[in-house]
Design an enzyme around this catalytic site. Structure first.
Site, PDB file in Angstrom:
ATOM      1  NE  ARG A  45      18.584  29.893  10.644  1.00 54.68           N
ATOM      2  CZ  ARG A  45      17.555  30.626  10.215  1.00 54.68           C
ATOM      3  NH1 ARG A  45      16.937  30.313   9.098  1.00 54.68           N
ATOM      4  NH2 ARG A  45      17.155  31.652  10.908  1.00 54.68           N
ATOM      5  NE  ARG A  83      12.216  27.015   6.178  1.00 57.33           N
ATOM      6  CZ  ARG A  83      11.849  28.280   6.347  1.00 57.33           C
ATOM      7  NH1 ARG A  83      10.587  28.602   6.438  1.00 57.33           N
ATOM      8  NH2 ARG A  83      12.763  29.225   6.394  1.00 57.33           N
ATOM      9  NE  ARG A 125       9.122  23.624  11.767  1.00 55.77           N
ATOM     10  CZ  ARG A 125       7.989  23.687  12.449  1.00 55.77           C
ATOM     11  NH1 ARG A 125       7.414  22.591  12.907  1.00 55.77           N
ATOM     12  NH2 ARG A 125       7.411  24.854  12.674  1.00 55.77           N
ATOM     13  CG  ASP A 157      15.486  30.486  16.406  1.00 57.95           C
ATOM     14  OD1 ASP A 157      15.654  30.241  15.205  1.00 57.95           O
ATOM     15  OD2 ASP A 157      15.284  31.641  16.830  1.00 57.95           O
ATOM     16  CE1 TYR A 181      14.039  38.570  14.378  1.00 58.55           C
ATOM     17  CE2 TYR A 181      16.265  38.517  15.278  1.00 58.55           C
ATOM     18  CZ  TYR A 181      15.397  38.362  14.213  1.00 58.55           C
ATOM     19  OH  TYR A 181      15.890  38.001  12.989  1.00 58.55           O
TER      20      TYR A 181
END
Ligand code: CP3
Length: 347
Positions: A24, A28, A37, A74, A150
C-alpha cells in the site's frame, strides 16, 4: 528489466543492504495521491482509469526511490470482473452484493475478465515504460480464500461467520467457488505478466481466520495451484505469497516449488523467521505499519532489529501489512534511509 536489485534478490543474490518497497505504498497518506483520488468519485473507476493508476503507482517511487512499484489496483477487481456487484463506500471500505447460495456464483463467469480488466493491463504497460529498469514492477491478486471472504461476507467482517459456515457445512460447493477463483486469478496474473509486470504477489490477507487443519485446503493448496498454472505460462516470473496471520503454520508455505518469497506479517518473530523460514525461502517483511506512524527513535530501533535478524538475506524489506493513511510521508523517507545505511552487526 532483470537489472532490478529486487528481482535479483528474489533469485537468490545477496546485497550489502536489502531492497525495499511497501505494501500500500500508493495511498491516502500521500497528499499527491489524495489530489488525484479527488478527481474521481468511484474508487473502482479510479482503478480503471490508466492515466490515474499510472500516476499514483509512480508517486511513491518518485518520492522515496523504492526498489519496486506495485501497480495501483485492488484485489476486488476480480469479483467485479466475474460479474459480482462491488462498490466502495466512503470511510467504510468495500461492499459487495453478497453470494448467499451456490446458485449465486453459478452466475459468475470468467468470460469477460480480460476485457473488463483491460485498463489494468494498459496501466501496467504504460507504467513499465515509464519506470527505470532498476525499479521492478509488481502485479498482484487476492488469493482465492481472501476473495471468497469478501464475496460471501459482502465486505469486511469481524468474525467471518458466513464464509466459514459455508466452507465447513458445504465444502463441495465452497470448493467450486475456490476453483473458479483459482482460474480467474491465474487469468489475471498471466495477463498482468503479459502486460509487463516483473513479479506478482498473492495476498491471502484473511488466511489467519482459518484453523490450521483448514489452511492447507482453502489457502495454501489453491495458491500452489495458481503458482503452478502461472509458471506453466511464465516459468521465470517470481511469485510472492502473503499468508497473513497464520502464525507457526507459515512453515507449510515454505514451498519453493511455487513461491520465490514469503511475505511475513508483523506477528511473526524475526528471530524465529530467520531460523525456521529464511534457510528455505527468501523472506519479505515485516515492520509494524504503526511503527512507521511512530517514526523517530522507535522506528530506527525496530527497523534495525529486523535488519539485524534478517538483513543478510535473502530478504526484501517491507511492512507486515499495508501503509496506513495516518502515516507521515517523512517517516517513509526515514525508513528508506535506515535500510540503505544499515550495516550488518558482526562485520
Ligand atoms: O500501493 C499498493 O499497495 C497498490 C494498491 C493496492 C490497493 N489495495 C489500493 C487501495 C493493493 C495491493 C491493495 C490490496 C488489497 N485490497 C488487499 C490485500 C492487502 C491487505 O490490505 O490485506 C485487500 C484486503 C484489499 C481490499 C480493500 N481495498 C479494502 C479492505 C479497502 C478499504 C481499506 C481502506 O484503506 O480504505 C480497499 C480500498 C483501497 N485499496 C484503497 C487503496 C489505496 C483506499 C481507498 C481510497 O483511496 O479511496
Amino acid at each position: 528489466m532483470s537489472e532490478a536489485k529486487f528481482l535479483k534478490t528474489l533469485a537468490g543474490t545477496r546485497f550489502p543492504t536489502p531492497p525495499i518497497w511497501l505494501m500500500r505504498q500508493a495511498g491516502r497518506y500521500l497528499p499527491e495521491y489524495r489530489a488525484v483520488r479527488a478527481t474521481t468519485r468511484s474508487f473502482l473507476e479510479f482503478c480503471y482509469t490508466p492515466d490515474k493508476a499510472v500516476e499514483v503507482t509512480l508517486q511513491p517511487v518518485r518520492r522515496f526511490g523504492l526498489d519496486a512499484a506495485i501497480i495501483f489496483s485492488d484485489i476486488l477487481v476480480v469479483p467485479d470482473a466475474l460479474g459480482q456487484r462491488v462498490w466502495f463506500e466512503e470511510g467504510e471500505g468495500p461492499k459487495l452484493e453478497a453470494l448467499t447460495e451456490p446458485a449465486d456464483f453459478a452466475r459468475l463467469t470468467r468470460a469477460r475478465l480480460p476485457e473488463k480488466l483491460a485498463p489494468v493491463y494498459e496501466a501496467i504497460r504504460r507504467t513499465r515504460a515509464e519506470l527505470q529498469p532498476e525499479t521492478a514492477l509488481l502485479g498482484f491478486a487476492g488469493a482465492p480464500f481472501t476473495l471468497a471472504c469478501y464475496m460471501i461476507e459482502g465486505g469486511g467482517s469481524r468474525d467471518f461467520a458466513k464464509v466459514k459456515s459455508w466452507a465447513y457445512r458445504h465444502p463441495d460447493s465452497f470448493g467450486l467457488l475456490i476453483d473458479l477463483l483459482v482460474d480467474a486469478v491465474v487469468d489475471h496474473l498471466v495477463n498482468q505478466i503479459d502486460a509487463g509486470v516483473d513479479a506478482v504477489q498473492l495476498f491471502d490477507s484473511w488466511a489467519g481466520v482459518l484453523p490450521e487443519e483448514q489452511l492447507f485446503g482453502w489457502s495454501l493448496e489453491p495458491m500452489v495451484r495458481i503458482a503452478h498454472a502461472v509458471h506453466a505460462r511464465h516459468p521465470r516470473t517470481p511469485i510472492i505469497a502473503f499468508p497473513r496471520a497464520v502464525g507457526p503454520a507459515t512453515l507449510m508455505y515454505r514451498r519453493n516449488d511455487a513461491f520465490a518469497a514469503l511475505s511475513i506479517d508483523t506477528g511473526i518473530g524475526a528471530h524465529w523467521a530467520a531460523r525456521e523460514l529464511q534457510p528455505h525461502i527468501c523472506l519479505q517483511g515485516n515492520l509494524d505499519p504503526l511503527m512507521l506512524v511512530a517514526g523517530g527513535a522507535a522506528l530506527e530501533r525496530e527497523a534495525t532489529r529486523i535488519l539485524d535478524k534478517l538483513g543478510n538475506g535473502p530478504f526484501v524489506f517491507n511492512l507486515g501489512h499495508g501503509v496506513v493513511p495516518q502515516t507521515p510521508p517523512e517517516n517513509v523517507a526515514q525508513l528508506v534511509d535506515i535500510v540503505r545505511n544499515w550495516k550488518p552487526p558482526s562485520s
